[in-house]
Design an enzyme around this catalytic site. Structure first.
Site, PDB file in Angstrom:
ATOM      1  N   SER A  86      47.670  35.132  52.814  1.00 29.81           N
ATOM      2  CA  SER A  86      47.019  36.273  52.168  1.00 29.81           C
ATOM      3  C   SER A  86      46.138  35.831  51.001  1.00 29.81           C
ATOM      4  O   SER A  86      45.599  36.650  50.276  1.00 29.81           O
ATOM      5  CB  SER A  86      48.083  37.265  51.675  1.00 29.81           C
ATOM      6  OG  SER A  86      49.036  36.605  50.858  1.00 29.81           O
ATOM      7  N   ASN A  93      59.259  38.470  46.599  1.00 31.55           N
ATOM      8  CA  ASN A  93      59.288  39.905  46.917  1.00 31.55           C
ATOM      9  C   ASN A  93      59.152  40.770  45.669  1.00 31.55           C
ATOM     10  O   ASN A  93      58.389  41.740  45.660  1.00 31.55           O
ATOM     11  CB  ASN A  93      60.586  40.249  47.662  1.00 31.55           C
ATOM     12  CG  ASN A  93      60.674  39.524  48.993  1.00 31.55           C
ATOM     13  OD1 ASN A  93      59.689  38.936  49.439  1.00 31.55           O
ATOM     14  ND2 ASN A  93      61.832  39.571  49.626  1.00 31.55           N
ATOM     15  N   THR A  98      29.175  81.541  52.726  1.00 32.44           N
ATOM     16  CA  THR A  98      30.376  81.350  53.530  1.00 32.44           C
ATOM     17  C   THR A  98      29.874  81.147  54.954  1.00 32.44           C
ATOM     18  O   THR A  98      28.839  81.719  55.327  1.00 32.44           O
ATOM     19  CB  THR A  98      31.344  82.558  53.488  1.00 32.44           C
ATOM     20  OG1 THR A  98      30.705  83.682  54.095  1.00 32.44           O
ATOM     21  CG2 THR A  98      31.748  82.916  52.050  1.00 32.44           C
ATOM     22  N   HIS A  99      30.531  80.304  55.698  1.00 31.06           N
ATOM     23  CA  HIS A  99      30.066  79.943  57.056  1.00 31.06           C
ATOM     24  C   HIS A  99      28.645  79.382  57.023  1.00 31.06           C
ATOM     25  O   HIS A  99      27.925  79.492  58.012  1.00 31.06           O
ATOM     26  CB  HIS A  99      30.119  81.144  58.006  1.00 31.06           C
ATOM     27  CG  HIS A  99      31.412  81.895  57.953  1.00 31.06           C
ATOM     28  ND1 HIS A  99      32.460  81.635  58.808  1.00 31.06           N
ATOM     29  CD2 HIS A  99      31.836  82.884  57.134  1.00 31.06           C
ATOM     30  CE1 HIS A  99      33.478  82.440  58.518  1.00 31.06           C
ATOM     31  NE2 HIS A  99      33.126  83.204  57.500  1.00 31.06           N
ATOM     32  N   SER A 137      12.125  54.882  54.905  1.00 30.00           N
ATOM     33  CA  SER A 137      12.306  54.518  56.303  1.00 30.00           C
ATOM     34  C   SER A 137      11.410  53.323  56.624  1.00 30.00           C
ATOM     35  O   SER A 137      10.317  53.193  56.066  1.00 30.00           O
ATOM     36  CB  SER A 137      11.925  55.710  57.183  1.00 30.00           C
ATOM     37  OG  SER A 137      11.557  55.268  58.470  1.00 30.00           O
ATOM     38  N   LYS A 183       9.189  59.245  54.636  1.00 28.16           N
ATOM     39  CA  LYS A 183      10.604  59.584  54.440  1.00 28.16           C
ATOM     40  C   LYS A 183      11.144  59.216  53.063  1.00 28.16           C
ATOM     41  O   LYS A 183      10.797  58.205  52.481  1.00 28.16           O
ATOM     42  CB  LYS A 183      11.470  58.877  55.501  1.00 28.16           C
ATOM     43  CG  LYS A 183      11.308  59.388  56.902  1.00 28.16           C
ATOM     44  CD  LYS A 183      11.670  60.861  57.063  1.00 28.16           C
ATOM     45  CE  LYS A 183      13.158  61.128  56.865  1.00 28.16           C
ATOM     46  NZ  LYS A 183      13.973  60.611  57.968  1.00 28.16           N
ATOM     47  N   ASN A 193      15.113  59.412  51.862  1.00 30.94           N
ATOM     48  CA  ASN A 193      16.437  59.770  52.384  1.00 30.94           C
ATOM     49  C   ASN A 193      17.524  59.730  51.313  1.00 30.94           C
ATOM     50  O   ASN A 193      17.528  58.839  50.470  1.00 30.94           O
ATOM     51  CB  ASN A 193      16.813  58.810  53.518  1.00 30.94           C
ATOM     52  CG  ASN A 193      15.829  58.886  54.669  1.00 30.94           C
ATOM     53  OD1 ASN A 193      15.313  59.956  54.989  1.00 30.94           O
ATOM     54  ND2 ASN A 193      15.554  57.743  55.282  1.00 30.94           N
ATOM     55  N   GLU A 226      24.860  60.200  51.518  1.00 24.31           N
ATOM     56  CA  GLU A 226      25.321  59.937  52.892  1.00 24.31           C
ATOM     57  C   GLU A 226      26.371  58.835  52.925  1.00 24.31           C
ATOM     58  O   GLU A 226      27.367  58.918  53.648  1.00 24.31           O
ATOM     59  CB  GLU A 226      24.129  59.535  53.770  1.00 24.31           C
ATOM     60  CG  GLU A 226      23.182  60.684  54.034  1.00 24.31           C
ATOM     61  CD  GLU A 226      21.934  60.221  54.775  1.00 24.31           C
ATOM     62  OE1 GLU A 226      21.723  60.667  55.904  1.00 24.31           O
ATOM     63  OE2 GLU A 226      21.178  59.395  54.216  1.00 24.31           O
ATOM     64  N   TYR A 280      62.226  43.960  52.058  1.00 28.57           N
ATOM     65  CA  TYR A 280      60.882  43.443  52.297  1.00 28.57           C
ATOM     66  C   TYR A 280      60.705  43.023  53.758  1.00 28.57           C
ATOM     67  O   TYR A 280      61.599  42.450  54.377  1.00 28.57           O
ATOM     68  CB  TYR A 280      60.595  42.237  51.392  1.00 28.57           C
ATOM     69  CG  TYR A 280      59.210  41.671  51.628  1.00 28.57           C
ATOM     70  CD1 TYR A 280      58.095  42.221  51.019  1.00 28.57           C
ATOM     71  CD2 TYR A 280      59.015  40.600  52.510  1.00 28.57           C
ATOM     72  CE1 TYR A 280      56.818  41.715  51.253  1.00 28.57           C
ATOM     73  CE2 TYR A 280      57.747  40.090  52.750  1.00 28.57           C
ATOM     74  CZ  TYR A 280      56.652  40.654  52.125  1.00 28.57           C
ATOM     75  OH  TYR A 280      55.388  40.169  52.375  1.00 28.57           O
ATOM     76  N   GLN A 316      52.597  42.895  53.559  1.00 23.75           N
ATOM     77  CA  GLN A 316      51.422  42.167  53.079  1.00 23.75           C
ATOM     78  C   GLN A 316      50.140  42.927  53.443  1.00 23.75           C
ATOM     79  O   GLN A 316      49.096  42.716  52.838  1.00 23.75           O
ATOM     80  CB  GLN A 316      51.414  40.767  53.699  1.00 23.75           C
ATOM     81  CG  GLN A 316      50.262  39.905  53.291  1.00 23.75           C
ATOM     82  CD  GLN A 316      50.520  38.441  53.625  1.00 23.75           C
ATOM     83  OE1 GLN A 316      51.358  37.782  53.022  1.00 23.75           O
ATOM     84  NE2 GLN A 316      49.808  37.940  54.623  1.00 23.75           N
ATOM     85  N   LYS A 347      47.634  45.312  50.856  1.00 16.39           N
ATOM     86  CA  LYS A 347      46.670  44.947  49.821  1.00 16.39           C
ATOM     87  C   LYS A 347      45.207  45.127  50.178  1.00 16.39           C
ATOM     88  O   LYS A 347      44.427  45.636  49.368  1.00 16.39           O
ATOM     89  CB  LYS A 347      46.936  43.510  49.344  1.00 16.39           C
ATOM     90  CG  LYS A 347      48.058  43.472  48.291  1.00 16.39           C
ATOM     91  CD  LYS A 347      48.465  42.097  47.889  1.00 16.39           C
ATOM     92  CE  LYS A 347      49.427  41.462  48.862  1.00 16.39           C
ATOM     93  NZ  LYS A 347      50.654  42.232  49.141  1.00 16.39           N
TER      94      LYS A 347
HETATM   95  N1  ARG Z   1      52.022  37.421  50.354  1.00 20.29           N
HETATM   96  C1  ARG Z   1      53.184  38.225  50.406  1.00 20.29           C
HETATM   97  C2  ARG Z   1      52.797  39.713  50.392  1.00 20.29           C
HETATM   98  O1  ARG Z   1      51.684  39.968  50.099  1.00 20.29           O
HETATM   99  C3  ARG Z   1      54.068  37.965  49.238  1.00 20.29           C
HETATM  100  C4  ARG Z   1      55.515  38.243  49.437  1.00 20.29           C
HETATM  101  C5  ARG Z   1      56.049  37.337  50.450  1.00 20.29           C
HETATM  102  N2  ARG Z   1      57.462  37.339  50.526  1.00 20.29           N
HETATM  103  C6  ARG Z   1      58.070  36.731  51.514  1.00 20.29           C
HETATM  104  N3  ARG Z   1      59.357  36.730  51.490  1.00 20.29           N
HETATM  105  N4  ARG Z   1      57.430  36.235  52.529  1.00 20.29           N
HETATM  106  O2  ARG Z   1      53.553  40.573  50.708  1.00 20.29           O
END
Ligand code: ARG
Length: 471
Positions: A23, A110, A155-156, A277, A283, A285, A290, A317, A322, A325
């Site tokens: 990660s 964790n 409305t509508h 455009s 144009k 825009n 949007e 956990y 993971q 994030k």
């Molecule tokens: N990179 C892990 C996460 O984002 C960290 C926690 C990992 N814990 C483990 N026991 N593998 O969740």
């Protein structure tokens, strides 16, 4: 590269698994929080007599050096070291020797990852809170600058009743004020300190979780170690807040896009907030509106994704978590840029009050007022509705508006109609007459503007006190 958890393994990790599992590409953005959390943890370990004070000093100095390296761009993040936690811990031991290995006493990744994410989100809530206030201020400024502009309310998407443009804008102000209130709720659930939960069950060492919470400026700590490492409800709540906020902005975007079309011609966006455009030279825009409307989809998607990730997970956990994030980070980035770009776009918006007023006087937006006029003369509302409905049908046949009919014509469906009807159905009168609390009458809107300013001031003072104290 040797793993921090390598002891039990007879084989190296498969290359593809290593990459799949890692990660670091996205959690490296929590490096500051990871280091701050580790420093607080090391100091607490020393304070509780779990490591020696000199050992803690060495760890803190090492971590401070790593922070400087990262900020100077002199730290290379390794996929083989999986995540931000192990990248930093490994480097610490390289820098200060085996004593670095004492940092992870009474801690698990964790509770560490939970801590980092809480710290990170708290800071971002402070930033987003301010951006939200700025956007609300831009809305108030536009409402004040166009205080007496009248446009048709719909409305509508059919013209319904005339309203003040300021009243319409204030509707969004108050939606955003509730979004802000939701953000305050997210803060309360994010301001909880998880460290000390260990892997899931707590720790055999005599730690002081409150000391860590105090040093890291948390208002409270998680009561239950399993809960502390298992739930991501504070992220879900943030994503819910963000989704609702984006839906509000998306609806405003839809209106801005419509209003800036030639069909409406109610507003004109500044050239600086539009694009052209590549083929059609004429144009201009409304891309900002949007894109905000479009980006709402990904934010809602991140909420759905995390709800789905969590729904079948046993405690505590699981690596599935993971996945919390990237969606969180993308939502933070999306919300921040959307709020910033929106405030600027509204500040540059030109309002075509004459065109709005003209539209407000068309398509019988005063029909309800004619019915109310008859009711005030004693007719039950249902009968008044019927009589005005017939008048409208007659006017349509004549190709006229109600106010263009003669008194004789107006009288034909109700003898209660008298000369004062013409004043009663003037568009300005229709607006002024809606003087109920929260209505569109100028006095009401003025009062609402006053209340909005008070709401905004309260929001800002919460940011300046509670939030500032907690980051
Ligand atoms: N990179 C892990 C996460 O984002 C960290 C926690 C990992 N814990 C483990 N026991 N593998 O969740």
């Amino acid at each position: 590269m040797s793993k921090l958890w390598g002891g039990r393994f007879a084989k190296n990790t498969d290359r593809l698994v290593e990459e799949f599992n890692s990660s670091i590409s996205f959690d490296q953005r929590m490096y500051k929080e990871d280091i701050a959390g580790s420093i607080a943890h090391a100091r607490m370990l020393a304070k509780c007599g779990i490591i020696a004070p000199e050992e803690a000093d060495g760890i803190v100095a090492g971590l401070t050096g790593i922070l400087a390296d990262i900020e100077a761009g002199q730290f290379s993040f390794e996929v083989a070291l999986e995540d931000i936690h192990m990248n930093i811990e490994k480097r610490l031991t390289e820098r200060i020797g085996p004593v670095g290995g004492k940092l992870h006493t009474a801690r698990s990744r964790n509770d560490q990852v939970a801590l980092d994410t809480h710290l990170y989100l708290k800071k971002e809530i402070a930033v987003i809170g301010r951006l939200l206030c700025d956007l609300q201020q831009a809305i108030l400024t536009a409402a004040q600058a166009n205080g007496d502009v009248i446009l048709p309310g719909y409305t509508h998407l059919q013209r319904a009743q005339p309203i003040l443009f300021a009243h319409h804008l204030l509707a969004y102000f108050f939606m955003l004020a509730r979004d802000f209130a939701r953000l305050r709720g997210v803060w309360d659930r994010t301001d909880l300190m998880p460290l000390g939960a260990g892997a899931l069950a707590g720790t055999t060492f005599p730690i002081d979780r409150h000391a860590v919470a105090d040093e890291l400026k948390f208002g409270a700590i998680y009561d239950n170690s399993i809960d502390a490492v298992s739930d991501r409800d504070y992220i879900l709540e943030f994503l819910s807040f963000a989704s609702i906020l984006m839906v509000h902005l998306s609806r405003l975007s839809e209106e801005i896009i419509l209003w800036s079309s030639s069909e409406f011609a109610f507003i004109q966006l500044d050239d600086a907030h539009c694009t052209g455009s590549s083929i059609m030279p004429q144009k201009k825009n409304p891309d900002v509106a949007e894109l905000v409307r479009g980006k709402t989809g990904r934010v809602i998607g991140h909420l759905m994704a995390l709800l789905t990730v969590l729904k079948g997970l046993p405690l505590a956990y699981n690596k599935d978590m993971q996945e919390d994030k990237e969606g969180l980070f993308d939502t933070l980035d999306t919300v921040k840029v959307s709020l910033a770009v929106y405030a600027a776009m509204l500040a540059g918006m030109k309002v075509n009050g004459a065109r709005m007023r003209q539209a407000a006087g068309q398509d019988f937006t005063n029909a309800t007022d004619m019915a109310d006029y008859l009711v005030k003369k004693g007719l039950p509302f249902r009968q008044a509705h019927e009589a005005v409905g017939k008048s409208v049908r007659y006017a349509i046949e004549q190709g006229k508006e109600l106010q263009e009919l003669s008194l004789e014509e107006l009288k034909q469906y109700s003898p209660l109609v008298e000369a004062d009807i013409l004043d009663a159905i003037r568009v300005e009168r229709c607006v002024a007459a809606r003087d109920s609390y929260g209505g569109t009458a100028p006095d009401q809107v003025r009062a609402a503007l006053g209340r909005s300013q008070a709401v905004l001031a309260a929001q800002r003072s919460w940011l300046d006190t509670s939030v500032q104290k907690g980051i």
